[in-house]
Design a protein around this motif. Structure first.
Motif, mmCIF file in Angstrom:
data_model
loop_
_atom_site.group_PDB
_atom_site.id
_atom_site.type_symbol
_atom_site.label_atom_id
_atom_site.label_comp_id
_atom_site.label_asym_id
_atom_site.label_seq_id
_atom_site.Cartn_x
_atom_site.Cartn_y
_atom_site.Cartn_z
ATOM 1 N N ARG A 12 -7.068 -13.425 -1.466
ATOM 2 C CA ARG A 12 -8.192 -12.910 -2.039
ATOM 3 C C ARG A 12 -8.760 -13.696 -3.551
ATOM 4 N NH1 ARG A 12 -7.534 -6.932 -4.079
ATOM 5 N NH2 ARG A 12 -9.116 -7.893 -4.889
ATOM 6 N N ASP A 74 -2.339 -3.281 6.129
ATOM 7 C CA ASP A 74 -2.295 -2.610 4.517
ATOM 8 C C ASP A 74 -2.167 -4.023 3.409
ATOM 9 O OD1 ASP A 74 -2.597 0.472 4.991
ATOM 10 O OD2 ASP A 74 -0.443 0.258 4.644
ATOM 11 N N TRP A 75 -1.127 -4.998 3.829
ATOM 12 C CA TRP A 75 -1.320 -6.352 2.607
ATOM 13 C C TRP A 75 -2.741 -6.922 3.235
ATOM 14 C CZ3 TRP A 75 -0.946 -11.573 4.041
ATOM 15 C CH2 TRP A 75 -0.578 -12.153 3.099
ATOM 16 N N TYR A 78 -5.379 -5.802 1.197
ATOM 17 C CA TYR A 78 -4.959 -5.691 -0.355
ATOM 18 C C TYR A 78 -5.349 -7.489 -0.808
ATOM 19 C CZ TYR A 78 -4.101 -6.482 -4.823
ATOM 20 O OH TYR A 78 -3.394 -6.729 -6.029
ATOM 21 N N ALA A 79 -4.505 -8.475 0.357
ATOM 22 C CA ALA A 79 -4.577 -10.128 -0.432
ATOM 23 C C ALA A 79 -5.821 -10.324 0.651
ATOM 24 C CB ALA A 79 -3.059 -10.421 0.698
ATOM 25 N N GLN A 80 -5.915 -10.464 1.503
ATOM 26 C CA GLN A 80 -7.737 -10.530 1.883
ATOM 27 C C GLN A 80 -7.344 -12.330 2.224
ATOM 28 O OE1 GLN A 80 -10.298 -9.937 -0.994
ATOM 29 N NE2 GLN A 80 -10.209 -7.683 -1.058
ATOM 30 N N VAL A 242 0.540 -6.729 -8.299
ATOM 31 C CA VAL A 242 1.388 -7.210 -7.412
ATOM 32 C C VAL A 242 2.609 -7.777 -7.987
ATOM 33 C CG1 VAL A 242 1.680 -9.599 -6.137
ATOM 34 C CG2 VAL A 242 -0.752 -8.469 -6.754
#
Length: 294
Positions: A12, A74-75, A78-80, A242
């Motif tokens: 991200r 989920d990861w 969030y991490a994109q 994080v």
């Protein structure tokens, strides 16, 4: 010996902090400085006698093809991750003119998913970790065993990687750090330096370059250069949650960060310290080495 800095997985986008980049802010006018993707900073070491040594592996080709299955939905949300196949260590090794089999050793800072994704792309390689990290995933009686095993993604270990604990050099210290371990096999000067707090056996990977200077890949011991370069330490608001969410020991993580601050302050001509995800550190080092790899 030649060392390449590779980004093996853009994540991200992270905005720079104005407090950290006054020159950037002065030229930006009314516009916010551009955000840049976080990276998965890996090293590829060309050795004279041991083929290629890869330090961390970032995201692998299977992660990019089936991210939710391999990395966890989920990861991924969030991490994109950019999911660019050209950023995999495998593609970058081939682009440099090597075969995947030339990667004979992989040295890992720790066993979290954004550091182990490339393991299935090099199934023949010996995978070296600090013995504390090895124990956490192989010994059911070890502290943090279940937590560590859960974070070492099943997709990254389904091929049964040849996981090897490095050998602790009992009488050796590295710039005051004890518990230093040496991977067995590579002849180049390569060490695993305990940097506790993030994972059960988190370690930095120190390698001496051709000029005699040490590079310390500090993994996730810190995530933003402001934590080492500013007084007081300047964390990044995107990275900070994080760090706090992943850590196994908050006090140990902060103590490790402070030791790295002292290392950088006291030995600037002997050691270059960098972390796994800071895109500004990566840009400086990739440009310095003249590496055109992504």
């Amino acid at each position: 010996m030649r060392i390449h800095h590779l980004n093996c997985g853009s994540l991200r986008k992270i905005p720079p902090l104005r407090e950290d980049s006054p020159a950037c802010a002065a030229h930006a006018g009314d516009h916010e400085p551009a955000a840049v993707p976080a990276v998965c900073h890996c090293l590829l070491i060309e050795t004279d006698s041991d083929g290629l040594v890869l330090v961390d592996t970032g995201l692998g080709t299977a992660d990019l093809q089936h991210p939710d299955r391999s990395l966890g939905a989920d990861w991924v949300a969030y991490a994109q991750p950019a999911l660019d196949p050209g950023e995999s260590a495998l593609r970058q090794v081939v682009r440099l003119g090597y075969a995947p089999q030339d990667v004979r050793h992989i040295v890992l800072t720790h066993l979290h998913r954004d550091h182990t994704g490339g393991l299935p792309d090099f199934p023949h390689a010996r995978v070296h970790v600090h013995p504390d990290e090895y124990r956490a995933v192989t010994d059911p009686t070890a502290a943090h065993h279940r937590h560590s095993l859960d974070l070492f993604m099943p997709a990254h270990r389904a091929h049964s990687p040849l996981l090897v604990p490095a050998r602790v050099e009992e009488r050796m210290e590295w710039f005051g750090f004890s518990g230093v371990a040496r991977p067995q096999g590579p002849a180049c000067e390569l060490l695993l330096v305990p940097l506790p707090g993030h994972s059960a056996g988190h370690a930095g990977v120190a390698v001496r370059d051709g000029d005699g200077r040490w590079l310390l890949h500090a993994g996730d011991a810190y995530m933003y250069h402001g934590e080492l370069e500013h007084t007081p330490p300047l964390p990044h608001p995107v990275f900070e949650p994080v760090q706090q969410g992943a850590q196994t020991d908050a006090a140990a993580r902060v103590a490790t960060r402070d030791r790295l601050r002292a290392l950088r302050r006291d030995h600037p001509d002997e050691v270059t310290v960098f972390s796994a995800h800071d895109p500004w550190e990566f840009a400086r080092l990739a440009a310095f080495t003249g590496c055109g790899c992504r």
